[in-house]
Design a protein around this motif. Structure first.
Motif, PDB file in Angstrom:
ATOM      1  N   HIS A   1       0.822  -1.218   0.000  1.00 20.69           N
ATOM      2  CA  HIS A   1       0.000   0.000   0.000  1.00 20.69           C
ATOM      3  C   HIS A   1       0.864   1.280   0.000  1.00 20.69           C
ATOM      4  O   HIS A   1       0.526   2.263  -0.670  1.00 20.69           O
TER       5      HIS A   1
ATOM      6  N   HIS B   1       0.926   4.250  -2.938  1.00 17.16           N
ATOM      7  CA  HIS B   1       0.664   5.697  -2.843  1.00 17.16           C
ATOM      8  C   HIS B   1       1.540   6.484  -3.822  1.00 17.16           C
ATOM      9  O   HIS B   1       1.073   7.394  -4.499  1.00 17.16           O
TER      10      HIS B   1
ATOM     11  N   ASP C   1      -6.540   7.135  -0.128  1.00 20.67           N
ATOM     12  CA  ASP C   1      -6.563   5.737  -0.566  1.00 20.67           C
ATOM     13  C   ASP C   1      -7.517   5.520  -1.748  1.00 20.67           C
ATOM     14  O   ASP C   1      -8.641   6.027  -1.738  1.00 20.67           O
TER      15      ASP C   1
HETATM   16 ZN    ZN Z   1      -3.032   5.175   2.482  1.00 19.18          ZN
END
Ligand code: ZN
Ligand code: KG4
Length: 332
Positions: A114, A118, A299
């Motif tokens: 993750h 980004h 996100d």
């Molecule tokens: Zn995040």
């Protein structure tokens, strides 16, 4: 290549379809469902509740992403999914769903970190070249990373306590604002004087690439407790907090770029949506500064799909395990 990206590490369920032709990456769809407003009723995220909301949303969000992109499962080249870090219950939902789809549709499965994801939100909008110094600033992370290639990066430093976004969120909460507090603080800050209150810039002059925000949070708390905050004073306090966070970040990221002789800085994560952070960095750094547009800072599935375009699939998709404690070091 057409790729589906699935993101379920926290309270957002994201699915996105991207297409890549040569260097050009195009978003065919980017669907997001968030349980943030439900979580904010309780003053923060309840992990079990976030996971239950992920289960309700995940297949609907994926179906909607394919439908908006007008892409059939058989047209996909691969499925990319966040496998960590994050909340274990939330991660499991995305990982198990993606494993199942990869098996049923007979598609390669690409596990994505993750935090690395980004940064790849930038590849969608910009022509990114290596090397660069990456600053990841989100609700859970504040990290500095030297990127030399898609699979070659070096962790330079990070926060020793709270993340920059967490500092925004917790200080906002002291003022009675709901999660996420960063956007609210920065909106109020636009009408305030950033020099009005004297707040610390912890670790600004330390010789490493680490950050610390807990002392700033305490100083802010003391000000809130001892000051009558109304109207302009409240705006001034928000502006002073925002400036203290920005100064702490900018000092270290520019130093990291200079020491590593890099002329490109890439900012990522929810706090990269902060316009003042990006504009001050652009003013002060004599090189290129890139950041994603605000909708790709927080996100989303598109950043996971974008990273998936540059990562190898796992040999046996059914063996993929969620890793809530995954970090930015390459060996985990
Ligand atoms: Zn995040
Ligand atoms: O990357 P993200 O969606 O979630 C994590 O992976 O943590 O980042 C969310 C964080 C929150 O702390 C939120 O307050 C912050 O990003 N944020 C901002 C702004 N927009 C979002 N902080 C400061 N200024 C903003 N404009």
């Amino acid at each position: 290549m057409i790729i589906l990206g699935v993101e379920t590490s926290c309270d957002e369920t994201g699915a996105s379809v991207l297409s890549k032709r040569g260097d050009r990456i195009e978003i065919l769809s980017n669907v997001l469902s968030s349980s943030a407003s439900l979580q904010s009723k309780y003053g923060g995220i309840i992990p079990e509740q976030a996971a239950r909301e992920q289960i309700k949303a995940v297949t609907l969000v994926i179906e909607e992403a394919l439908s908006q992109a007008k892409v059939k499962p058989e047209e996909l080249g691969a499925i990319a999914v966040t496998y960590g870090p994050g909340l274990i219950g939330s991660l499991l939902v995305g990982v198990e769903t993606a494993k199942t789809l990869s098996w049923v549709w007979k598609k390669p499965l690409i596990p994505v970190n993750h935090l690395i994801g980004h940064f790849y939100a930038n590849w969608i909008m910009h022509k990114v070249k290596f090397p660069f110094v990456g600053l990841l600033v989100s609700g859970g992370h504040s990290d500095l990373v030297l990127f030399k290639g898609h699979d070659s990066y070096e962790y330079l430093g990070g926060t020793r306590d709270d993340a920059a976004g967490e500092c925004f969120d917790k200080c906002a909460r002291m003022l009675g604002y709901k999660y996420p507090g960063g956007p609210k603080i920065s909106k109020m800050a636009q009408k305030g004087d950033p020099k009005a209150f004297n707040l610390p810039r912890p670790m600004k002059d330390s010789q490493d690439f680490d950050f610390s925000f807990s002392g700033l949070k305490t100083a802010f708390y003391n000000l809130v407790e001892t000051t009558t905050l109304k109207g302009r004073k409240l705006n001034d306090l928000c502006a002073s907090l925002e400036q203290a966070i920005i100064d702490s970040l900018i000092e270290k990221v520019i130093k990291a770029a200079q020491i590593n002789k890099v002329d490109q800085i890439i900012v990522a994560g929810g706090v990269a949506a902060n316009e003042k952070l990006i504009s001050e960095l652009k003013d002060r750094f004599k090189g290129v500064v890139l950041s994603p547009p605000p909708f790709l800072c927080t996100d989303n599935g598109a950043m996971i799909a974008a990273r998936g375009l540059f990562e190898r699939p796992i040999k046996n998709p059914l063996t993929l395990q969620a890793k809530p404690g995954l970090s930015l070091s390459l060996d985990n």
